[in-house]
Design an enzyme around this catalytic site. Structure first.
Site, short mmCIF file in Angstrom:
data_model
loop_
_atom_site.label_atom_id
_atom_site.label_comp_id
_atom_site.label_asym_id
_atom_site.label_seq_id
_atom_site.Cartn_x
_atom_site.Cartn_y
_atom_site.Cartn_z
N THR A 1 46.90 33.93 44.23
CA THR A 1 45.62 33.25 44.45
C THR A 1 45.24 32.31 43.30
OG1 THR A 1 44.48 35.16 43.49
CG2 THR A 1 44.61 35.07 45.89
N VAL B 1 53.11 41.94 38.94
CA VAL B 1 52.87 43.19 38.18
C VAL B 1 53.31 44.43 38.94
CG1 VAL B 1 50.99 42.29 36.74
CG2 VAL B 1 50.45 43.39 38.94
N LEU C 1 44.17 41.93 34.79
CA LEU C 1 43.28 41.31 35.78
C LEU C 1 44.00 40.99 37.09
CD1 LEU C 1 41.56 40.93 33.18
CD2 LEU C 1 41.01 38.63 33.97
N TYR D 1 41.44 47.48 48.66
CA TYR D 1 40.94 47.01 47.37
C TYR D 1 40.10 48.11 46.69
CZ TYR D 1 38.48 43.76 44.15
OH TYR D 1 37.96 43.11 43.06
P1 NAD Z 1 41.55 35.50 41.28
O1 NAD Z 1 42.08 35.73 42.65
O2 NAD Z 1 41.04 34.15 40.94
O3 NAD Z 1 42.58 35.93 40.18
C1 NAD Z 1 43.50 36.97 40.33
C2 NAD Z 1 44.84 36.51 39.77
O4 NAD Z 1 45.80 37.58 39.91
C3 NAD Z 1 45.41 35.30 40.50
O5 NAD Z 1 45.83 34.32 39.58
C4 NAD Z 1 46.60 35.89 41.28
O6 NAD Z 1 47.62 34.93 41.52
C5 NAD Z 1 47.03 37.03 40.38
N1 NAD Z 1 47.75 38.09 41.07
C6 NAD Z 1 47.46 38.70 42.25
N2 NAD Z 1 48.36 39.65 42.54
C7 NAD Z 1 49.27 39.64 41.51
C8 NAD Z 1 50.44 40.37 41.23
N3 NAD Z 1 50.88 41.32 42.07
N4 NAD Z 1 51.14 40.08 40.10
C9 NAD Z 1 50.72 39.13 39.24
N5 NAD Z 1 49.61 38.38 39.46
C10 NAD Z 1 48.89 38.64 40.58
O7 NAD Z 1 40.38 36.58 41.08
P2 NAD Z 1 39.34 36.77 39.88
O8 NAD Z 1 37.98 36.58 40.45
O9 NAD Z 1 39.74 35.97 38.71
O10 NAD Z 1 39.52 38.33 39.59
C11 NAD Z 1 40.26 38.80 38.47
C12 NAD Z 1 40.13 40.30 38.39
O11 NAD Z 1 38.77 40.69 38.26
C13 NAD Z 1 40.68 41.03 39.63
O12 NAD Z 1 41.36 42.19 39.22
C14 NAD Z 1 39.43 41.41 40.40
O13 NAD Z 1 39.62 42.57 41.15
C15 NAD Z 1 38.42 41.62 39.27
N6 NAD Z 1 37.04 41.39 39.73
C16 NAD Z 1 36.56 40.12 39.93
C17 NAD Z 1 35.25 39.95 40.39
C18 NAD Z 1 34.66 38.59 40.59
O14 NAD Z 1 33.48 38.48 40.97
N7 NAD Z 1 35.34 37.51 40.34
C19 NAD Z 1 34.45 41.07 40.65
C20 NAD Z 1 35.00 42.34 40.46
C21 NAD Z 1 36.28 42.50 39.99
#
Ligand code: NAD
Ligand code: UDP
Length: 317
Positions: A41, A63, A77, A149
């Site tokens: 993503t 990962v 993350l 999730y």
């Molecule tokens: P995002 O989708 O922009 O970023 C997630 C990143 O992880 C992406 O670059 C994606 O390519 C990478 N990714 C996904 N699966 C992967 C894998 N198997 N191996 C390696 N890379 C992988 O989302 P975000 O908003 O930046 O969220 C980052 C983290 O924070 C996540 O773990 C999410 O659960 C957590 N989070 C975010 C929010 C929010 O409001 N943005 C709220 C709660 C938790």
């Protein structure tokens, strides 16, 4: 450079929305950053401006597979965060949460690194306690569309605590509440990006349900400051710690504010509420205030203006 000691810090999910802001901040603080991502993503556009920095390294890696690198700290993350993205391949989402945590914890154990987990307010499910303190165990559907999730992130927290108890690992768990700002994915269906893009295009604003459900929106700059404070806190502060903005808004209020700030001609269009959509969400951040001396400073109106400016530029491209 702020730091006298340069650390080698790995950020998984580093090209995503939050990850790219975190990499940027760690470089400013004078560290070496290893950004690991499978680009599911995230986009290289988010870290393009960092590529020339000799202290920044980019690695394509999933990962769910083991990784052998030498680092001092890990921010885990990696995980799709928006409902559209994490429901696209739910089995992979659970694998990313659970196998990803096992692999990153195994790495942390091997190299004796401190490790941070990006957990989520979704561990509280559709909460029956309001606002949500960390001591609340949650109200989660284990077999619903969001479960890959929610339960994946809950299991990751379990693994972090078992590594802490069994192997004395230094762990930090942040429960992140809805965060917004520049570099949000334009098509991931999250409410702030959806509303801004719809408003800028003068299209109807899609409100799911009657718009009375609530969320509390934290600006990304405030959140990243919380990440750094938690990672640098004394070892006994393991978390989980809620990080989010306690100012609560209904989704309808957010729609109206977005229309006002963009000067849009958009109207409101009501659509069915997705299943298991939490009706209210607001963090209790007493623990973060007490243990980290952290609280958000950026008001929604100010943060929305900044995010609107970002999407205006993106749409022009
Ligand atoms: P995002 O989708 O922009 O970023 C997630 C990143 O992880 C992406 O670059 C994606 O390519 C990478 N990714 C996904 N699966 C992967 C894998 N198997 N191996 C390696 N890379 C992988 O989302 P975000 O908003 O930046 O969220 C980052 C983290 O924070 C996540 O773990 C999410 O659960 C957590 N989070 C975010 C929010 C929010 O409001 N943005 C709220 C709660 C938790
Ligand atoms: N939402 C909405 N219209 C949209 C996108 C989302 O009304 O175009 C609602 C959604 O149903 C939820 C809230 O906004 O009640 C927040 O949704 P988001 O997907 O951003 O985050 P989450 O539900 O994970 O908190």
């Amino acid at each position: 450079m702020k730091n006298l000691i340069r650390k080698r810090i790995m950020v998984t999910g580093g090209v995503g929305f939050l990850g790219s802001h975190l990499c940027e901040r760690l470089l400013i603080d004078g560290h070496d950053v290893l950004c690991v991502d499978n680009y599911f993503t995230g986009s290289k556009d988010n870290i393009e401006h960092l590529l020339d920095n000799p202290h920044f390294e980019l690695m394509r890696h999933d990962v769910t597979l083991p990784l052998y690198v030498e680092v001092d700290e890990i921010f885990n993350l990696a995980c799709p965060a928006s409902p559209i993205h994490y429901q696209h391949d739910p089995v992979q989402t659970t694998k990313t949460c659970v196998h990803g945590a096992i692999n990153m914890l195994g790495l942390a154990k091997r190299v004796n690194a401190k490790i941070f987990q990006a957990s989520t307010s979704e561990v509280y499910g559709d909460p029956q306690v309001h606002p949500q303190p960390e001591a609340y165990w949650g109200h989660v559907n284990p077999i619903g569309l969001r479960s890959c999730y929610d339960e994946g992130k809950r299991c990751a927290e379990t693994l972090f605590f078992d590594y802490f108890r069994q192997h004395n690992l230094k762990i930090k768990i942040a429960r992140i509440f809805n965060t917004y700002g520049s570099r949000m994915h334009p098509n991931d269906g999250r409410v702030v990006s959806n509303f801004i893009i719809q408003a800028l295009n003068n299209q109807p604003i899609t409100i799911y349900g009657d718009g009375s459900q609530t969320r509390s929106f934290c600006h990304v700059d405030d959140l990243i400051e919380g990440f750094i404070k938690l990672m640098n806190s004394p070892d006994e502060v393991t978390g989980p710690v809620n990080l989010g903005n306690p100012n609560e808004f209904t989704i309808k209020m957010l729609a109206e504010k977005t229309i006002e700030l963009t000067g849009s001609r958009s109207t409101l269009k009501y659509q069915p509420l997705p299943p298991d959509d939490p009706l209210q969400r607001q963090p209790d951040i007493s623990l973060a205030k007490e243990k980290l001396d952290w609280e958000p400073r950026i008001e929604l109106e100010h943060g929305l203006k900044d995010t609107i400016a970002y999407f205006r530029q993106l749409i022009k491209k």
